[in-house]
Motif scaffolding. Structure first.
Motif, PDB file in Angstrom:
ATOM      1  N   LEU A 213      15.890   1.877  16.155  1.00  0.00           N
ATOM      2  CA  LEU A 213      15.406   3.096  15.498  1.00  0.00           C
ATOM      3  C   LEU A 213      15.755   3.132  14.012  1.00  0.00           C
ATOM      4  N   ARG A 214      16.769   2.390  13.608  1.00  0.00           N
ATOM      5  CA  ARG A 214      17.134   2.345  12.188  1.00  0.00           C
ATOM      6  C   ARG A 214      16.016   1.727  11.349  1.00  0.00           C
ATOM      7  N   TYR A 215      15.189   0.892  11.949  1.00  0.00           N
ATOM      8  CA  TYR A 215      14.157   0.178  11.205  1.00  0.00           C
ATOM      9  C   TYR A 215      12.815   0.897  11.177  1.00  0.00           C
ATOM     10  N   VAL A 216      12.709   2.062  11.793  1.00  0.00           N
ATOM     11  CA  VAL A 216      11.443   2.777  11.826  1.00  0.00           C
ATOM     12  C   VAL A 216      11.035   3.211  10.418  1.00  0.00           C
ATOM     13  N   ALA A 217      11.927   3.845   9.680  1.00  0.00           N
ATOM     14  CA  ALA A 217      11.590   4.299   8.324  1.00  0.00           C
ATOM     15  C   ALA A 217      11.299   3.123   7.401  1.00  0.00           C
ATOM     16  N   VAL A 218      12.023   2.040   7.574  1.00  0.00           N
ATOM     17  CA  VAL A 218      11.820   0.856   6.742  1.00  0.00           C
ATOM     18  C   VAL A 218      10.435   0.266   6.988  1.00  0.00           C
ATOM     19  N   ALA A 219       9.913   0.412   8.179  1.00  0.00           N
ATOM     20  CA  ALA A 219       8.590  -0.117   8.492  1.00  0.00           C
ATOM     21  C   ALA A 219       7.478   0.860   8.120  1.00  0.00           C
ATOM     22  N   VAL A 220       7.712   2.153   8.295  1.00  0.00           N
ATOM     23  CA  VAL A 220       6.666   3.142   8.077  1.00  0.00           C
ATOM     24  C   VAL A 220       6.404   3.366   6.588  1.00  0.00           C
ATOM     25  N   PHE A 221       7.439   3.464   5.781  1.00  0.00           N
ATOM     26  CA  PHE A 221       7.259   3.763   4.357  1.00  0.00           C
ATOM     27  C   PHE A 221       6.389   2.709   3.652  1.00  0.00           C
ATOM     28  N   PRO A 222       6.661   1.425   3.773  1.00  0.00           N
ATOM     29  CA  PRO A 222       5.769   0.444   3.145  1.00  0.00           C
ATOM     30  C   PRO A 222       4.364   0.448   3.737  1.00  0.00           C
ATOM     31  N   ALA A 223       4.239   0.739   5.020  1.00  0.00           N
ATOM     32  CA  ALA A 223       2.916   0.776   5.631  1.00  0.00           C
ATOM     33  C   ALA A 223       2.073   1.914   5.079  1.00  0.00           C
ATOM     34  N   LEU A 224       2.701   3.004   4.679  1.00  0.00           N
ATOM     35  CA  LEU A 224       1.974   4.115   4.066  1.00  0.00           C
ATOM     36  C   LEU A 224       1.619   3.836   2.610  1.00  0.00           C
ATOM     37  N   VAL A 225       2.489   3.144   1.902  1.00  0.00           N
ATOM     38  CA  VAL A 225       2.321   2.966   0.461  1.00  0.00           C
ATOM     39  C   VAL A 225       1.441   1.770   0.104  1.00  0.00           C
ATOM     40  N   THR A 226       1.526   0.680   0.838  1.00  0.00           N
ATOM     41  CA  THR A 226       0.840  -0.561   0.475  1.00  0.00           C
ATOM     42  C   THR A 226      -0.664  -0.402   0.281  1.00  0.00           C
ATOM     43  N   PRO A 227      -1.398   0.259   1.175  1.00  0.00           N
ATOM     44  CA  PRO A 227      -2.832   0.412   0.923  1.00  0.00           C
ATOM     45  C   PRO A 227      -3.143   1.208  -0.344  1.00  0.00           C
ATOM     46  N   LEU A 228      -2.279   2.168  -0.674  1.00  0.00           N
ATOM     47  CA  LEU A 228      -2.501   2.965  -1.885  1.00  0.00           C
ATOM     48  C   LEU A 228      -2.233   2.169  -3.150  1.00  0.00           C
ATOM     49  N   VAL A 229      -1.453   1.106  -3.042  1.00  0.00           N
ATOM     50  CA  VAL A 229      -1.155   0.269  -4.197  1.00  0.00           C
ATOM     51  C   VAL A 229      -2.195  -0.843  -4.342  1.00  0.00           C
ATOM     52  N   LEU A 230      -2.530  -1.486  -3.243  1.00  0.00           N
ATOM     53  CA  LEU A 230      -3.408  -2.650  -3.315  1.00  0.00           C
ATOM     54  C   LEU A 230      -4.896  -2.315  -3.287  1.00  0.00           C
ATOM     55  N   TRP A 231      -5.288  -1.238  -2.584  1.00  0.00           N
ATOM     56  CA  TRP A 231      -6.693  -0.871  -2.494  1.00  0.00           C
ATOM     57  C   TRP A 231      -6.888   0.619  -2.733  1.00  0.00           C
ATOM     58  N   PRO A 232      -6.520   1.125  -3.913  1.00  0.00           N
ATOM     59  CA  PRO A 232      -6.604   2.573  -4.134  1.00  0.00           C
ATOM     60  C   PRO A 232      -8.052   3.056  -4.265  1.00  0.00           C
ATOM     61  N   ASP A 233      -8.342   4.184  -3.634  1.00  0.00           N
ATOM     62  CA  ASP A 233      -9.674   4.775  -3.743  1.00  0.00           C
ATOM     63  C   ASP A 233      -9.971   5.234  -5.167  1.00  0.00           C
ATOM     64  N   ALA A 234      -8.933   5.624  -5.895  1.00  0.00           N
ATOM     65  CA  ALA A 234      -9.123   6.136  -7.250  1.00  0.00           C
ATOM     66  C   ALA A 234      -9.699   5.081  -8.191  1.00  0.00           C
ATOM     67  N   THR A 235      -9.475   3.807  -7.900  1.00  0.00           N
ATOM     68  CA  THR A 235      -9.988   2.739  -8.763  1.00  0.00           C
ATOM     69  C   THR A 235     -11.113   1.962  -8.099  1.00  0.00           C
TER      70      THR A 235
ATOM     71  N   ILE B 171      -7.234  -3.501  -7.899  1.00  0.00           N
ATOM     72  CA  ILE B 171      -5.801  -3.409  -8.175  1.00  0.00           C
ATOM     73  C   ILE B 171      -5.599  -2.939  -9.611  1.00  0.00           C
ATOM     74  N   GLU B 172      -4.760  -1.938  -9.777  1.00  0.00           N
ATOM     75  CA  GLU B 172      -4.465  -1.377 -11.092  1.00  0.00           C
ATOM     76  C   GLU B 172      -3.042  -1.777 -11.478  1.00  0.00           C
TER      77      GLU B 172
END
Length: 106
Positions: A42-64, A68-69
């Motif tokens: 259970l200690r690794y849940v946050a470590v796995a979820v946070f990058p999974a939420l952020v990575t698509p917004l960094v690599l394939w952002p809808d705003a651009t 990649i920006e």
């Protein structure tokens, strides 16, 4: 669009479903001590979820339009470095601060 009756039926059923999912964990195991192997995992849940939420917004952002920006990429690198050294709150502050600063400069 769905009609009002269907909307409220689905909303109520989803509310009941999420309650039962949470209760199944908290209600049954709330007063008991969890085994060490489960706590370790259970200690690794946050470590796995946070990058999974952020990575698509960094690599394939809808705003651009999916491009990649550099500001987003550098903000993610700053967030990773701050998070690695200081923790989650520092990662959020460093990432958002550097993203806003770089977007204003670029």
């Amino acid at each position: 669009m769905i009609d009002t009756t269907s909307f409220w039926i689905v909303t109520i059923l989803l509310g009941i479903g999420t309650f039962l999912i949470r209760f199944s964990f908290l209600g049954f195991f709330g007063g008991k001590e969890l085994p060490g192997w489960l706590l370790l995992h259970l200690r690794y849940v946050a470590v796995a979820v946070f990058p999974a939420l952020v990575t698509p917004l960094v690599l394939w952002p809808d705003a651009t339009g999916g491009e990649i920006e550099p500001a987003r990429l550098l903000g993610a690198i700053a967030a990773f470095a701050a998070g690695f050294r200081f923790g989650v709150v520092a990662a959020i502050v460093a990432g958002m601060g550097s993203l806003w600063l770089l977007q204003a400069l670029l």
